[in-house]
Design a protein around this motif. Structure first.
Motif, short mmCIF file in Angstrom:
data_model
loop_
_atom_site.label_atom_id
_atom_site.label_comp_id
_atom_site.label_asym_id
_atom_site.label_seq_id
_atom_site.Cartn_x
_atom_site.Cartn_y
_atom_site.Cartn_z
N GLY A 3 49.12 -1.36 24.91
CA GLY A 3 48.06 -0.96 25.76
C GLY A 3 47.32 -2.36 26.63
N PRO A 4 46.93 -3.24 25.71
CA PRO A 4 46.63 -4.44 26.65
C PRO A 4 47.56 -5.10 27.41
CG PRO A 4 45.98 -4.36 24.25
CD PRO A 4 47.04 -3.36 24.55
N LEU A 5 48.66 -5.19 27.22
CA LEU A 5 49.99 -5.79 28.08
C LEU A 5 49.95 -4.81 29.37
CD1 LEU A 5 52.82 -6.49 25.79
CD2 LEU A 5 51.45 -8.21 27.09
N SER A 6 49.83 -3.63 29.36
CA SER A 6 49.67 -2.65 30.58
C SER A 6 48.72 -2.88 31.24
CB SER A 6 50.28 -1.21 30.11
OG SER A 6 48.88 -0.49 29.70
N ALA B 293 41.17 0.90 29.71
CA ALA B 293 41.82 2.20 29.16
C ALA B 293 43.14 1.76 28.49
CB ALA B 293 42.24 2.92 30.43
N GLY B 294 43.99 0.85 28.78
CA GLY B 294 45.09 0.46 27.93
C GLY B 294 44.77 0.09 26.52
N SER B 295 43.80 -0.67 26.46
CA SER B 295 43.36 -1.19 25.26
C SER B 295 42.83 -0.19 24.28
CB SER B 295 42.45 -2.49 25.41
OG SER B 295 42.81 -3.36 26.22
N ALA B 296 42.02 0.58 25.11
CA ALA B 296 41.38 1.45 24.21
C ALA B 296 42.49 2.68 23.55
CB ALA B 296 40.58 2.35 24.93
N SER B 297 43.57 2.95 24.31
CA SER B 297 44.66 3.80 24.02
C SER B 297 45.48 3.11 23.04
CB SER B 297 45.41 3.88 25.04
OG SER B 297 46.68 4.78 24.72
N ALA C 297 38.43 11.62 25.81
CA ALA C 297 37.20 10.81 25.37
C ALA C 297 37.51 9.20 25.26
CB ALA C 297 36.44 11.18 24.23
N ILE C 298 38.67 9.19 24.66
CA ILE C 298 39.13 7.60 24.13
C ILE C 298 39.32 6.98 25.44
CG2 ILE C 298 40.58 6.14 23.10
CD1 ILE C 298 41.08 8.42 21.05
N ILE C 299 40.04 7.46 26.27
CA ILE C 299 40.53 6.59 27.49
C ILE C 299 39.44 6.55 28.62
CG2 ILE C 299 43.15 7.20 27.30
CD1 ILE C 299 42.86 9.10 29.55
N HIS C 300 38.53 7.23 28.50
CA HIS C 300 37.45 7.26 29.60
C HIS C 300 36.14 6.54 28.94
CE1 HIS C 300 39.29 10.70 31.94
NE2 HIS C 300 39.61 9.69 32.36
N SER C 301 36.31 6.07 27.64
CA SER C 301 35.23 5.28 27.03
C SER C 301 34.74 4.09 27.82
CB SER C 301 35.38 5.31 25.46
OG SER C 301 36.75 4.20 25.41
N VAL C 302 35.65 3.10 28.21
CA VAL C 302 35.55 1.82 28.77
C VAL C 302 36.52 2.19 30.00
CG1 VAL C 302 35.31 -0.43 28.83
CG2 VAL C 302 34.47 0.86 26.81
N PRO C 303 36.63 2.55 31.02
CA PRO C 303 37.82 2.75 32.21
C PRO C 303 38.39 1.55 31.93
CG PRO C 303 35.76 3.95 32.74
CD PRO C 303 35.28 3.27 31.57
#
Length: 386
Positions: free
Chosen positions: A62-65, A331-335, A322-328
């Motif tokens: 996620g962070p890399l993306s 989003a990759g890091s959240a996922s 809800a997860i991916i929209h928590s901090v737009p």
């Protein structure tokens, strides 16, 4: 760069290959132990190594993306998956084999990226509906994976499973090249600046409640897939093929939940849907405990568990949105972080059950663990902010 959205088939395929690659070898484990002159305890590490690798991949993909884009990360990780599948086939000893099984977990990047790509393209109710579609197709993996692995093992040899995964990985790679256009047009400036933003994500009360709901609800599958075969074999004296057929009831319960949630999201809040789904996680095992005390038949145990799977089918699309929209912006890091926690929670909870299930009534121990996880999921859902 094109702004066209990838097809649902592409997103579902790259998300589902991880689950298929994980479960397809389960029926072949005894035979693989013979091939590598290994005891069952050691060959089982091929599943554990895959899970450990998946947790790591979930954390970094996620962070890399977020930094480099969704498309290049998908291409890179699936190249590794193809090569490691081929390496598994050519492995000459158990240690090399376990190493390549660990690398096969790069397929888990597909699940992370599919979630965040949906977040890039769709918002609100539409994102939830898309997650429902993707989850429905993903359910094919645990539905047919063990049966497919058993058929390949019986007719072509257990090692041919990895040739099958190599070919499948190649087709997915072509699909990514052709259909998966870049969707991240707001990349982080550097990995360091991204890491500095983590406190914003990790301190967000919009991130943690749906993440915990997702993690605990996912763990019911790990718990069930560890405990239910033991119950089926020791309590009901079922054969492996009979067990495989009954295990398919869980995905069959999961899919309708994914479908119906698309009709529910415009009418009900995220919090209410997650509470409803969590209640079903508790009702299913309770019904199973009741019916097994009334009837001595395997269906009295397995059929009520479909209620629990139906609840999870409702939870996943809603919680993922809800997860991916928590901090737009992350989003990759959240996922990635939520997926890593999901895999880790499942591994720990199923491990606890597996370690203790022989020490008491297996049905009672399995049901108790499922109810405990359901209650924890329900408690987490009350902290959701609409």
């Amino acid at each position: 760069m094109s702004t066209s959205a990838p097809t649902n088939i592409t997103l579902s395929a790259i998300a589902g290959i991880y689950i298929l690659a994980q479960v397809i070898i389960v029926p072949a484990l005894p035979d693989l132990g013979i091939i590598f002159s290994s005891d069952y305890r050691t060959i089982q590490l091929s599943v554990s190594a895959f899970s450990i690798g998946a947790a790591i991949v979930n954390l970094i993909a996620g962070p890399l993306s977020d930094r480099f884009g969704r498309r290049p990360i998908a291409i890179s990780f699936f190249i590794i998956f193809i090569m490691s599948s081929l390496g598994s086939f050519f492995s000459e000893n158990i240690y090399v084999f376990l190493f390549f099984r660990f690398l096969q977990a790069t397929s888990a990047a597909g699940m992370v990226l599919a979630r965040v790509i949906v977040g890039d393209i769709y918002k609100g109710d539409k994102a939830t509906i898309m997650f429902g579609y993707i989850s429905t197709i993903m359910a094919i993996g645990p539905l047919v994976g063990p049966l497919l692995g058993g058929l390949i093992s019986d007719y072509f040899g257990s090692m041919q499973i990895f040739n099958f995964l190599t070919v499948l990985g190649f087709f997915l790679f072509v699909l990514i090249i052709v259909d998966l256009k870049e969707t991240n047009f707001h990349r982080s400036k550097s990995m360091l600046s991204q890491i500095r933003s983590y406190p914003l994500l990790l301190s967000s009360m919009k991130f943690w409640p749906p993440t915990l709901v997702s993690a605990f609800s996912f763990s019911i599958f790990g718990i069930f897939f560890v405990g239910a075969p033991f119950v089926a074999a020791t309590v009901y004296n079922l054969s492996p093929s009979q067990i495989g057929l009954l295990m398919a009831l869980m995905p069959l319960g999961f899919v309708p939940g994914n479908i119906i949630v698309g009709k529910l999201v415009p009418r009900y809040s995220t919090k209410l849907l997650l509470i409803f789904g969590s209640v079903l996680l508790i009702i299913g095992p309770l019904l199973s405990l009741l019916t097994t005390n009334l009837y001595n038949h395997q269906l009295s145990f397995f059929l009520p568990m479909m209620v629990m799977a139906f609840g999870t089918g409702i939870i996943w699309p809603v919680a993922n949105t809800a997860i991916i929209h928590s901090v737009p912006s992350l989003a990759g890091s959240a996922s990635g972080i939520s997926s890593a926690l999901m895999v880790t929670t499942s591994a720990i909870s199923s491990g606890v059950l597996g370690w203790n299930i022989e020490n008491g009534d297996p049905i009672l121990m399995l049901v108790s663990m499922l109810i405990l996880v359901g209650a924890t999921t329900l408690a987490s859902s009350f902290f959701i902010k609409n």
